[in-house]
Design a protein around this motif. Structure first.
Motif, mmCIF file in Angstrom:
data_model
loop_
_atom_site.group_PDB
_atom_site.id
_atom_site.type_symbol
_atom_site.label_atom_id
_atom_site.label_comp_id
_atom_site.label_asym_id
_atom_site.label_seq_id
_atom_site.Cartn_x
_atom_site.Cartn_y
_atom_site.Cartn_z
ATOM 1 N N SER A 1 52.712 16.763 19.985
ATOM 2 C CA SER A 1 52.618 15.888 21.155
ATOM 3 C C SER A 1 53.775 14.898 21.245
ATOM 4 O O SER A 1 54.106 14.420 22.328
ATOM 5 N N THR A 2 54.423 14.580 20.120
ATOM 6 C CA THR A 2 55.574 13.668 20.170
ATOM 7 C C THR A 2 56.755 14.363 20.853
ATOM 8 O O THR A 2 57.511 13.747 21.604
ATOM 9 N N LYS B 1 48.054 12.597 24.699
ATOM 10 C CA LYS B 1 48.799 12.861 23.459
ATOM 11 C C LYS B 1 47.816 12.956 22.290
ATOM 12 O O LYS B 1 47.389 11.935 21.751
#
Ligand SMILES: Nc1ncnc2c1ncn2[C@@H]1O[C@H](COP(=O)(O)OS(=O)(=O)O)[C@@H](OP(=O)(O)O)[C@H]1O
Length: 446
Positions: A46-47, A40
């Protein structure tokens, strides 16, 4: 969604799917790959990816490695990852996806041998603008700049930047740092830059690109033999338009020069993404992207009472479990709120799906840790010591102290079954297979 939470669009995908792939004989029987390490990276969508992986893990009863409480909701970033940072109740893991500084050897020690490594990059200009705004109140290099001016920082970065200072990784070559590299190697060290790109290529089977998020997901789906409904998502962790600034002419070039290692990574993996998409067949990719977007829109309308959701600032969100963390008063990170009457006509499974799709990182990490901990405790009495993951004995309780520069999370305790694959429903995806090879075996050997 109204029928037990399963979104049945695979048949449609089958009819519209790629003919060349559909004819492949045994692909419909191929199990879904469930051992995944997603690095991440920061400010790269990336969340949104992490949320997708959390939901996949829950849906398939998999174990997600989560950080110990002392690490907050990340693996003690920016320290280099070690298995000591993993909560013992989340072993042995199938999936790992929380923020960390990548450390290949330690991850290989933790994860199963057939783990597929995936990460995501973003175009350096927009990524740096996002970092600069998000970490403005944390990162000393940014705080020193008069009037918080991005232009001033880029005019004389060495005036404000201190390589060894706390949080300096947000101010230069953040992707390189997250990937375990040396963010301060001079741009002239071409040998290092090339070798670093080559190493990332060796370890990661797929490097997604945020600007082509849906296309990257199509590649991921093929790589892991997942269904189309496994890659559904709602965008998370977005800033309001008023928190963003557009880059004046000349700034993107300055950002690239300052973050030259990241720029090199991006250029290399953007090109390789397009090579992989072209190998899969542009028409096939376009069809899957279209299907994904259509299904996403339908899902959104279902979750939000027939209309598209309004993005809300944290203060406007009634349910505190849905309020995204705010880095400072100067940046507005938006989220979603669910309609109060959602329960009408919805199964509890469907309600759960809607909730999880929009649950921010910190809260979802906490929820997952709690549920995995419960599962771990329930199964604990049934295990013999030999069945424990090697890293579970002894349970490590002492962690080196580390300051937290990120939002405080309050994870509770958490789990561990070690299933490695799930049966893939044959409908709709027969013959769809990927040409992208897992690199995990090479990685293990190296
Ligand atoms: N699906 C998709 N496609 C493209 N871009 C997306 C997507 N989802 C989130 N975003 C944008 O990603 C930024 C947040 O990134 P992260 O979640 O990685 O940030 S964090 O480091 O975890 O805080 C944040 O960018 P900025 O708004 O520019 O800050 C989000 O808007």
């Amino acid at each position: 969604l109204h029928h037990g939470g399963h979104f049945s669009w695979t048949m449609e995908a089958f009819h519209l799917g790629c003919p060349a792939l559909r004819s492949h004989p045994a692909a419909g029987l191929k199990p879904k790959h469930t051992n995944v390490a997603f690095l991440k990276t920061h400010k790269t969508a990336s969340t949104t990816m992490q949320n997708l992986l959390f939901r996949f893990a829950e849906h398939n009863n998999l174990t997600v490695a989560l950080p110990v409480q002392a690490c907050s909701h990340q693996f003690c970033y920016p320290r280099s990852f070690t298995s000591h940072f993993v909560h013992s109740h989340t072993l042995p893991p199938n999936i790992i996806t929380s923020h960390m500084r990548f450390n290949k050897a330690e991850l290989q020690r933790l994860m199963p041998n057939d783990t597929i490594y995936v990460t995501i990059l973003r175009e350096p200009g927009s990524m740096f603008e996002s970092l600069f705004s998000y970490y403005n109140q944390y990162c000393q290099s940014f705080k020193r700049v008069p009037n918080g001016s991005l232009e001033a920082f880029l005019e004389e970065p060495w005036r404000y930047y201190r390589p060894d200072e706390k949080d300096s990784m947000y101010a230069r070559n953040t992707l390189t740092f997250d990937l375990g590299g040396d963010k301060d190697r001079p741009a002239t060290d071409v040998v290092y830059a090339r070798a670093f790109v080559a190493e990332v290529e060796r370890v990661f089977s797929l490097v997604m690109i945020a600007e082509y998020f849906d296309e990257s997901l199509v590649l991921l789906r093929h790589l892991l033999s997942w269904d189309l409904d496994d890659i559904l998502y709602f965008k998370l962790n977005m800033r309001t338009p008023s928190s963003k600034r557009s880059l004046t002419p000349g700034l993107p070039a300055k950002i690239r020069a300052w973050n030259s290692l990241d720029a090199r990574l991006y250029d290399h993996f953007n090109a390789s993404l397009w090579r992989q998409l072209s190998a899969l067949g542009p028409a096939c990719v376009a069809r899957e992207v279209r299907l994904l977007r259509r299904a996403q829109e339908r899902l959104m309308r279902s979750c939000f009472g027939g209309r598209m959701p309004l993005l809300r600032s944290a203060a406007q969100i009634k349910n505190k479990d849905l309020r995204p963390w705010q880095p400072s008063g100067k940046v507005d990170i938006v989220g979603y709120d669910l309609p109060v009457n959602l329960s009408r006509g919805f199964s509890s499974q469907a309600q759960e799906l809607c909730l999880k799709l929009i649950m921010p990182e910190v809260q979802y990490t906490r929820v997952l840790l709690r549920s995995q901990s419960l599962r771990y405790r329930r199964s604990y009495q049934l295990r013999s010591p030999q069945q424990s993951h090697p890293l579970q004995q002894p349970i490590r309780t002492v962690l080196p102290r580390h300051r937290s520069q990120q939002p405080p999370a309050a994870p509770g305790p958490a789990s561990g079954t070690g299933s490695t694959s799930t049966s893939k429903p044959a409908a709709g995806t027969q013959g769809w297979t990927t040409k992208i090879r897992s690199k995990s075996s090479q990685t293990q050997a190296s």
